[in-house]
Motif scaffolding. Structure first.
Motif, PDB file in Angstrom:
ATOM      1  N   PRO A  24      45.100  46.592  34.659  1.00  0.00           N
ATOM      2  CA  PRO A  24      44.170  45.500  34.970  1.00  0.00           C
ATOM      3  C   PRO A  24      43.601  44.908  33.676  1.00  0.00           C
ATOM      4  N   LEU A  25      43.185  43.674  33.731  1.00  0.00           N
ATOM      5  CA  LEU A  25      42.659  43.009  32.537  1.00  0.00           C
ATOM      6  C   LEU A  25      41.480  43.768  31.940  1.00  0.00           C
ATOM      7  N   LYS A  26      40.667  44.369  32.790  1.00  0.00           N
ATOM      8  CA  LYS A  26      39.479  45.063  32.290  1.00  0.00           C
ATOM      9  C   LYS A  26      39.833  46.279  31.441  1.00  0.00           C
ATOM     10  N   ASP A  27      41.046  46.792  31.600  1.00  0.00           N
ATOM     11  CA  ASP A  27      41.480  47.966  30.840  1.00  0.00           C
ATOM     12  C   ASP A  27      42.464  47.594  29.734  1.00  0.00           C
ATOM     13  N   SER A  28      42.537  46.313  29.416  1.00  0.00           N
ATOM     14  CA  SER A  28      43.514  45.835  28.441  1.00  0.00           C
ATOM     15  C   SER A  28      42.804  45.251  27.226  1.00  0.00           C
ATOM     16  N   ASP A  29      43.561  44.530  26.399  1.00  0.00           N
ATOM     17  CA  ASP A  29      43.001  43.868  25.221  1.00  0.00           C
ATOM     18  C   ASP A  29      42.340  42.537  25.550  1.00  0.00           C
ATOM     19  N   CYS A  30      42.298  42.176  26.825  1.00  0.00           N
ATOM     20  CA  CYS A  30      41.697  40.910  27.248  1.00  0.00           C
ATOM     21  C   CYS A  30      40.214  40.870  26.872  1.00  0.00           C
ATOM     22  N   VAL A  31      39.778  39.734  26.318  1.00  0.00           N
ATOM     23  CA  VAL A  31      38.363  39.563  25.944  1.00  0.00           C
ATOM     24  C   VAL A  31      37.642  38.648  26.940  1.00  0.00           C
ATOM     25  N   PHE A  32      38.340  38.260  28.012  1.00  0.00           N
ATOM     26  CA  PHE A  32      37.769  37.439  29.076  1.00  0.00           C
ATOM     27  C   PHE A  32      37.215  36.113  28.559  1.00  0.00           C
ATOM     28  N   CYS A  33      37.987  35.488  27.674  1.00  0.00           N
ATOM     29  CA  CYS A  33      37.606  34.146  27.231  1.00  0.00           C
ATOM     30  C   CYS A  33      37.835  33.118  28.333  1.00  0.00           C
ATOM     31  N   GLY A  34      38.724  33.440  29.296  1.00  0.00           N
ATOM     32  CA  GLY A  34      38.984  32.539  30.413  1.00  0.00           C
ATOM     33  C   GLY A  34      39.929  31.403  30.101  1.00  0.00           C
ATOM     34  N   GLU A  35      40.550  31.422  28.927  1.00  0.00           N
ATOM     35  CA  GLU A  35      41.487  30.354  28.573  1.00  0.00           C
ATOM     36  C   GLU A  35      42.644  30.297  29.571  1.00  0.00           C
ATOM     37  N   CYS A  36      43.079  31.473  30.043  1.00  0.00           N
ATOM     38  CA  CYS A  36      44.189  31.525  31.003  1.00  0.00           C
ATOM     39  C   CYS A  36      43.792  30.877  32.323  1.00  0.00           C
ATOM     40  N   VAL A  37      42.540  31.067  32.742  1.00  0.00           N
ATOM     41  CA  VAL A  37      42.068  30.481  33.999  1.00  0.00           C
ATOM     42  C   VAL A  37      42.079  28.964  33.907  1.00  0.00           C
ATOM     43  N   GLN A  38      41.598  28.445  32.785  1.00  0.00           N
ATOM     44  CA  GLN A  38      41.552  26.999  32.607  1.00  0.00           C
ATOM     45  C   GLN A  38      42.959  26.409  32.525  1.00  0.00           C
ATOM     46  N   ALA A  39      43.923  27.193  32.038  1.00  0.00           N
ATOM     47  CA  ALA A  39      45.292  26.697  31.890  1.00  0.00           C
ATOM     48  C   ALA A  39      46.092  26.789  33.186  1.00  0.00           C
ATOM     49  N   CYS A  40      45.707  27.681  34.097  1.00  0.00           N
ATOM     50  CA  CYS A  40      46.495  27.921  35.317  1.00  0.00           C
ATOM     51  C   CYS A  40      46.505  26.669  36.194  1.00  0.00           C
ATOM     52  N   PRO A  41      47.693  26.159  36.556  1.00  0.00           N
ATOM     53  CA  PRO A  41      47.748  24.929  37.366  1.00  0.00           C
ATOM     54  C   PRO A  41      47.660  25.180  38.869  1.00  0.00           C
ATOM     55  N   VAL A  42      47.637  26.443  39.274  1.00  0.00           N
ATOM     56  CA  VAL A  42      47.590  26.780  40.704  1.00  0.00           C
ATOM     57  C   VAL A  42      46.440  27.763  40.948  1.00  0.00           C
ATOM     58  N   GLY A  43      46.502  28.520  42.036  1.00  0.00           N
ATOM     59  CA  GLY A  43      45.400  29.421  42.383  1.00  0.00           C
ATOM     60  C   GLY A  43      45.634  30.859  41.993  1.00  0.00           C
ATOM     61  N   ALA A  44      46.506  31.099  41.004  1.00  0.00           N
ATOM     62  CA  ALA A  44      46.813  32.473  40.615  1.00  0.00           C
ATOM     63  C   ALA A  44      45.691  33.103  39.797  1.00  0.00           C
ATOM     64  N   LEU A  45      44.961  32.298  39.041  1.00  0.00           N
ATOM     65  CA  LEU A  45      43.849  32.785  38.215  1.00  0.00           C
ATOM     66  C   LEU A  45      42.623  31.951  38.548  1.00  0.00           C
ATOM     67  N   VAL A  46      41.595  32.608  39.062  1.00  0.00           N
ATOM     68  CA  VAL A  46      40.396  31.898  39.508  1.00  0.00           C
ATOM     69  C   VAL A  46      39.162  32.665  39.060  1.00  0.00           C
ATOM     70  N   GLU A  47      38.112  31.928  38.681  1.00  0.00           N
ATOM     71  CA  GLU A  47      36.851  32.573  38.336  1.00  0.00           C
ATOM     72  C   GLU A  47      36.311  33.319  39.567  1.00  0.00           C
ATOM     73  N   LYS A  48      35.916  34.538  39.363  1.00  0.00           N
ATOM     74  CA  LYS A  48      35.516  35.397  40.481  1.00  0.00           C
ATOM     75  C   LYS A  48      34.309  34.842  41.231  1.00  0.00           C
ATOM     76  N   ASP A  49      33.347  34.300  40.506  1.00  0.00           N
ATOM     77  CA  ASP A  49      32.097  33.870  41.135  1.00  0.00           C
ATOM     78  C   ASP A  49      32.259  32.619  41.998  1.00  0.00           C
ATOM     79  N   VAL A  50      33.268  31.796  41.721  1.00  0.00           N
ATOM     80  CA  VAL A  50      33.380  30.540  42.469  1.00  0.00           C
ATOM     81  C   VAL A  50      34.515  30.562  43.488  1.00  0.00           C
ATOM     82  N   ARG A  51      35.268  31.655  43.534  1.00  0.00           N
ATOM     83  CA  ARG A  51      36.386  31.719  44.479  1.00  0.00           C
ATOM     84  C   ARG A  51      35.873  31.655  45.913  1.00  0.00           C
ATOM     85  N   TYR A  52      36.294  30.612  46.619  1.00  0.00           N
ATOM     86  CA  TYR A  52      35.922  30.363  48.007  1.00  0.00           C
ATOM     87  C   TYR A  52      34.437  30.061  48.204  1.00  0.00           C
ATOM     88  N   THR A  53      33.693  29.830  47.151  1.00  0.00           N
ATOM     89  CA  THR A  53      32.269  29.531  47.325  1.00  0.00           C
ATOM     90  C   THR A  53      31.939  28.066  47.091  1.00  0.00           C
TER      91      THR A  53
END
Length: 376
Positions: free
Chosen positions: A210-239
């Protein structure tokens, strides 16, 4: 200087510089060529093939993002062959996962069964969490494509919800590679890459953890780059949905870089932050800039000065609070000297305000004990 040359796009002669791709030339002249995998500032891969164009004399359709422009080229961006190829690609992508965005199928019974399956895996009875803000959905509507032509691909990997800020939904990943390029080429964190092969392929962190156990620093660049719903900010998903928010341009308050960002505001509450594609950050943000916005509307945020008396705080006016602070600092300085006082300033105020604070410390309090939270 690079020599200026010309080619033809959709019957119009346009100029270009040596080294530009067909896609770059088209965008320079405001000619739209759709893309999915292309990410600005990174090496083009041509993985999605959505940007294919027809070039006179070429044996096959060419990926415009990876094909160098050449003088005398005759390019068609919306020919029948190009449109048919794009429609086929979109149909394949729609059938590749849980793309329940109302373009998945036209048969009522098939759609109902598919939607119930997705609801069970999503834990929500709503449509895709990025419905209305999905590039694949936009292309499906643009080319009038639905996803029932091919059999749906089974979900191979469960959703990853253990991370603090990001939900990874592998069932909606189209493996365009934008998140990998955003992580490795833009932010240079090198936290994720392609893993496994063939139908088992997925985007993984080191050791498929999981990302939390990896070298990920949670900058969120991947979320902003994702063109579909594969990567979504946790707090706003479905809200909250994109059309329910207002974008407000501002400057990040966490450090002195001055990153430009957009606050997505709903009902006077900041619900999401995205980077603005301008200097100095050009859309990129750190974990604090992208996810550290909850303090803005925190109920614990102070709205009045407080004075502590007999072990409890009471509200006070600004004049009363400032008079008390000034009197106590004067007493301490006169009794124990300026070095007995330290001043800690904040990154959430302007450079000018920080300058005034250090000037006050040195000129009034007679101390050089000045520090700043951005150093920590």
């Amino acid at each position: 200087m690079n020599a200026q040359q010309t080619l033809s796009i959709n019957g119009h002669d346009v100029s270009f510089q040596s080294g530009q791709t067909i896609l770059e030339v088209a965008r320079q002249h405001h000619i739209d060529i759709p893309t999915l995998c292309h990410l600005k500032g990174t090496t083009p891969t041509g993985a999605c093939r959505i940007c294919v164009v027809e070039v006179e004399g070429a044996r096959t359709l060419l990926a415009s993002c990876a094909t160098p422009a050449a003088s005398g080229m005759k390019v068609q961006t919306e020919s029948p062959a190009v449109i048919e190829a794009r429609r086929l690609i979109i149909q394949l992508l729609l059938s590749s996962g849980n793309h329940n965005c109302a373009v998945r199928g036209s048969d009522d019974q098939e759609w109902t069964a598919f939607q119930l399956k997705v609801q069970g895996e999503d834990g929500s009875d709503e449509l895709c969490p990025v419905w209305g803000d999905c590039r694949l959905q936009d292309l499906a509507y643009r080319y009038q494509v639905s996803g029932e032509r091919f059999a749906a691909t089974p979900t191979r990997y469960p959703m990853e919800t253990v991370n603090p800020f990001i939900v990874r939904d592998f069932s909606r990943c189209i493996q365009c590679g934008r998140c990998v390029q955003a992580c490795n080429d833009v932010q240079v964190n090198n936290a994720i890459s392609f893993g496994y092969r063939g139908p088992e392929s997925k985007i993984i962190a080191a050791g498929d953890r999981p990302l939390k156990d990896s070298d990920c620093v949670f900058c969120g660049e991947c979320v902003q780059a994702c063109p579909v719903g594969a990567l979504v900010e946790k707090d706003v998903r479905y809200t909250v949905r994109p059309w329910e928010t207002e974008k407000v341009r501002t400057t990040c308050s966490y450090c002195g870089v001055g990153c430009q960002l957009y606050l997505h505001v709903n009902d006077n509450q900041v619900v999401k932050v995205t980077g603005a594609d301008v200097a100095p950050n050009h859309g990129s943000l750190c974990v604090k800039g992208r996810f550290g916005y909850h303090f803005v509307s925190s109920p614990e945020r102070l709205t009045d000065p407080l004075i502590k008396e007999n072990g409890t705080f009471r509200k006070a006016s600004w004049d009363e609070a400032l008079d008390l602070v000034a009197g106590r600092l004067t007493q301490i300085r006169d009794a124990h000297g300026g070095d007995s006082i330290g001043v800690l300033t904040s990154a959430r105020i302007t450079n000018e305000e920080n300058y005034i604070a250090q000037k006050f410390a040195r000129a009034v309090l007679k101390t050089n004990n000045v520090d700043h939270c951005a150093r920590l």
